[in-house]
Design an enzyme around this catalytic site. Structure first.
Site, PDB file in Angstrom:
ATOM      1  N   PRO A   2     -84.861   3.757 -18.815  1.00 31.70           N
ATOM      2  CA  PRO A   2     -85.027   2.354 -18.513  1.00 31.70           C
ATOM      3  C   PRO A   2     -84.118   1.870 -17.397  1.00 31.70           C
ATOM      4  O   PRO A   2     -82.940   2.176 -17.364  1.00 31.70           O
ATOM      5  CB  PRO A   2     -84.606   1.690 -19.816  1.00 31.70           C
ATOM      6  CG  PRO A   2     -83.630   2.641 -20.433  1.00 31.70           C
ATOM      7  CD  PRO A   2     -83.729   3.949 -19.724  1.00 31.70           C
ATOM      8  N   GLU A   3     -84.687   1.103 -16.521  1.00 34.80           N
ATOM      9  CA  GLU A   3     -83.881   0.321 -15.597  1.00 34.80           C
ATOM     10  C   GLU A   3     -83.976  -1.125 -16.085  1.00 34.80           C
ATOM     11  O   GLU A   3     -84.512  -1.372 -17.158  1.00 34.80           O
ATOM     12  CB  GLU A   3     -84.393   0.515 -14.162  1.00 34.80           C
ATOM     13  CG  GLU A   3     -84.358   1.990 -13.760  1.00 34.80           C
ATOM     14  CD  GLU A   3     -84.801   2.260 -12.329  1.00 34.80           C
ATOM     15  OE1 GLU A   3     -84.558   1.410 -11.466  1.00 34.80           O
ATOM     16  OE2 GLU A   3     -85.383   3.319 -12.092  1.00 34.80           O
TER      17      GLU A   3
END
Length: 275
Positions: A2-3
């Site tokens: 995840p960003e």
DNA sequence: CTGAAGACCTGCCTGC
DNA sequence: TGCAGGCAGGTCTTCA
């Protein structure tokens, strides 16, 4: 995994299911992820008030016992996932922690590579915590600006891609969105940060904000294992201009998309548009 | 100080 | 089919 956009999607999904729910029991199936896991037993009986986000950290605020809230701080690492399921749903592979709520819902944390980590603290301690203190500005807030980026780039010989991914400069921009933002701004990922004009850095600030917002709109990017809390994929991956497209043609100018390695990470860029 | 490289882990895909 | 090698969204530590 995840960003910033993916963490934000997870945050809103979890909040919609779990806000105001009361903890019945929390069970961890191993003592550690990247770091030792906190002891969750103190959270039993507490109410989940809100879920916020700072950088790529999810911040679960619980009602607490003696007046002060407890903050559960959680980082998903590369492969961490939260899923909301019924109590009796079977544990999937790599399920390390489960939160059972009095309503019958169960929050499960899965993480194949176990790069994720968590901490539990009084709410007031968070702003003194080393995880918090090392963080730069939020990219979607006004204090991420031409001035702030100019200050971070000044005199630096490091390539702009690694500067943009440096969480003490600006948080939440990971390997995918760094490449995508640099494409939109027309800047080559290897260009020395201190040798980029003010005008082009201004473009980059706008590109980062646009890229992150568009990804949030699309429900995040699903490459291999990002899914939303209800198991649905995100769709931003269909909109990549350069990430993962090496050898293919640029959708804007028709040149070849290239892949290079910087600081051990893949960077993708258009050999025609970016310089 | 800066920047690059290695380390932490498992799973999946490619090519021989 | 089997297996080695490379690759993966993050971040911390070590080394030059």
């Amino acid at each position: 995994m995840p960003e910033l956009p993916e963490v934000e999607i997870v945050r809103t999904g979890l909040e919609s299911y779990l806000k105001d729910q009361v903890v019945k029991k929390i069970t961890s199936f191993r003592p550690n992820l990247r770091y030792p896991l906190p002891h969750f037993s103190g959270l039993t009986g507490q109410r989940l008030l809100t879920i916020r986000r700072r950088s790529k950290y999810l911040l679960f605020e619980f009602s607490g016992k003696s007046g002060e809230s407890n903050l559960l701080v959680w980082h998903l690492g590369m492969t961490g996932q939260f899923h909301v399921l019924p109590h009796d749903a079977q544990a999937a592979a790599h399920e390390h922690v489960r939160f059972d709520f009095c309503s019958g819902l169960s929050l499960r944390y899965r993480d194949a590579r176990r790069f994720g980590y968590a901490g539990l603290m009084p709410l007031s301690s968070w702003s003194q915590h080393p995880w918090y203190l090392s963080l730069g500005v939020e990219p979607l807030e006004e204090n991420f600006s031409l001035d702030s980026l100019l200050g971070s780039c000044k005199g630096r010989k490091a390539p702009i891609k690694t500067v943009v991914m440096d969480a003490s400069v600006v948080v939440g921009v990971g390997n995918i969105y760094a490449s995508e933002s640099l494409f939109l701004a027309g800047i080559h990922p290897k260009r020395a940060a201190g040798r980029i004009s003010k005008e082009r850095l201004a473009m980059l600030v706008v590109s980062i904000k646009q890229t992150l917002l568009a990804a949030i709109e699309a429900g995040g990017s699903s490459i291999s294992d990002f899914v939303q809390v209800d198991g649905k994929p995100g769709y931003f991956a269909h909109a990549f201009n350069v990430y993962g497209r090496d050898g293919q043609l640029c959708l804007r100018c028709g040149s070849i998309i290239k892949r290079i390695v910087q600081a051990g990470r893949s960077s993708f860029y258009c050999s025609g548009c970016q310089h």
